[in-house]
Design an enzyme around this catalytic site. Structure first.
Site, PDB file in Angstrom:
ATOM      1  CG  HIS A  32      -1.929   1.042   1.290  1.00 29.94           C
ATOM      2  ND1 HIS A  32      -3.099   1.003   0.562  1.00 29.94           N
ATOM      3  CD2 HIS A  32      -1.979   2.195   2.002  1.00 29.94           C
ATOM      4  CE1 HIS A  32      -3.817   2.074   0.822  1.00 29.94           C
ATOM      5  NE2 HIS A  32      -3.158   2.830   1.688  1.00 29.94           N
ATOM      6  CG  ASP A  34      -0.841   5.435   2.776  1.00 36.35           C
ATOM      7  OD1 ASP A  34      -1.981   5.450   2.259  1.00 36.35           O
ATOM      8  OD2 ASP A  34      -0.538   4.702   3.727  1.00 36.35           O
ATOM      9  CG  MET A 136      -9.936   7.067   4.196  1.00 39.15           C
ATOM     10  SD  MET A 136      -8.406   6.134   4.040  1.00 39.15           S
ATOM     11  CE  MET A 136      -7.503   6.656   5.509  1.00 39.15           C
TER      12      MET A 136
HETATM   13  C1  DX5 Z   1      -3.586   7.263   6.508  1.00 42.39           C
HETATM   14  C2  DX5 Z   1      -3.060   6.258   5.508  1.00 42.39           C
HETATM   15  C3  DX5 Z   1      -2.994   4.866   6.042  1.00 42.39           C
HETATM   16  C4  DX5 Z   1      -2.135   4.717   7.232  1.00 42.39           C
HETATM   17  C5  DX5 Z   1      -2.331   3.383   7.874  1.00 42.39           C
HETATM   18  O1  DX5 Z   1      -3.737   8.483   5.895  1.00 42.39           O
HETATM   19  O2  DX5 Z   1      -3.869   6.216   4.365  1.00 42.39           O
HETATM   20  O3  DX5 Z   1      -2.660   3.943   5.032  1.00 42.39           O
HETATM   21  O4  DX5 Z   1      -0.796   4.900   6.943  1.00 42.39           O
HETATM   22  O5  DX5 Z   1      -1.487   3.332   8.961  1.00 42.39           O
HETATM   23  P1  DX5 Z   1      -1.910   2.662  10.322  1.00 42.39           P
HETATM   24  O6  DX5 Z   1      -2.196   1.220  10.017  1.00 42.39           O
HETATM   25  O7  DX5 Z   1      -0.690   2.862  11.151  1.00 42.39           O
HETATM   26  O8  DX5 Z   1      -3.114   3.370  10.840  1.00 42.39           O
HETATM   27 ZN    ZN Z   2      -3.707   4.524   2.813  1.00 48.25          ZN
END
Ligand code: DX5
Ligand code: ZN
Length: 215
Positions: A32, A34, A136
């Site tokens: 993934h 980000d 989300m």
């Molecule tokens: C948040 C991101 C996520 C996040 C997930 O804006 O889209 O992908 O990094 O991280 P964790 O699992 O640490 O909440």
């Molecule tokens: Zn993400």
């Protein structure tokens, strides 16, 4: 069994290649990615060059999460042989149908994400064209936040709609999910779980992944 997409936002950026290779060997289904622009979200992460540097290292596909304004301007940069999904935010698109078409024409599967304050019914008319919906479960922008359980009825809603309409999009959840609470989103019917801190910061990453995906 749910699939897992570890978010490299929680990796050690000084050893990104090693971390990605490690996580692939431990059962990640996707990597993934980000991408944050400091406008759509109050944080800046990295861009396409960093993602592309992982092309020869990752042995599983990229799941790209664009938390950026004006995604049409940049999305093609993120499409590589390794890219499976390009996910844009509903809230960042003026013409979502056009952006979804753009992603597909450029050669990727189209994902659409909704923030915690967005109702999934806004996607009703688009569901037939979407390959994945990303729910989300934190406000986008940072890793390591607490899971918001208003994501659970959204997953259930999207699952019910998929059945009702005879569609086949994936349902993904992102934010605050780990071994201790993954059952909640799995029970709701999620297909792909994004996990950053819970995987990369775990003492035993294999165990963390197994616990998150197992039934
Ligand atoms: C948040 C991101 C996520 C996040 C997930 O804006 O889209 O992908 O990094 O991280 P964790 O699992 O640490 O909440
Ligand atoms: Zn993400």
């Amino acid at each position: 069994m749910a699939k897992i997409a570890p978010s490299i936002l929680a990796a050690d950026f000084a050893r990104l290649g090693e971390d990605v290779s490690d996580i692939c060997s431990r059962g990640a289904d996707y990597i993934h990615i980000d991408v944050m622009d400091g406008h759509f979200v109050p944080n800046i992460s990295f861009g396409a060059a960093v993602m592309k540097s992982l092309r020869g290292i990752a042995t599983v596909p990229f799941d790209v999460h664009l938390m950026i304004e004006n995604p049409d301007k940049y999305l093609e940069e993120f499409i590589t042989d390794n890219t499976e999904y390009i996910t844009v935010h509903y809230e960042a698109c003026d013409d979502l149908a056009a952006t979804v078409r753009h992603i597909k024409e450029a050669g990727a599967k189209a994902g659409v994400s909704i923030k915690p304050g967005t109702d999934p019914s806004v996607l009703d008319e688009h569901l037939k064209d979407i390959d994945m919906v990303l729910v989300m479960s934190v406000e986008p922008g940072f890793g390591g936040q607490k899971f918001m359980d208003n994501s659970v009825p959204k997953i259930e809603y999207l699952k019910a709609k998929r059945e009702e309409k005879g569609l086949d999009y994936m349902i993904e959840v992102d934010g605050g999910v780990g071994a201790s609470n993954a059952y909640i989103v799995k029970d709701a019917g999620v297909d792909i779980i994004v996990a950053g801190s819970a995987v990369f910061k775990a003492e035993d990453r294999t165990q963390a992944i197994n616990k998150i995906v197992e039934n």
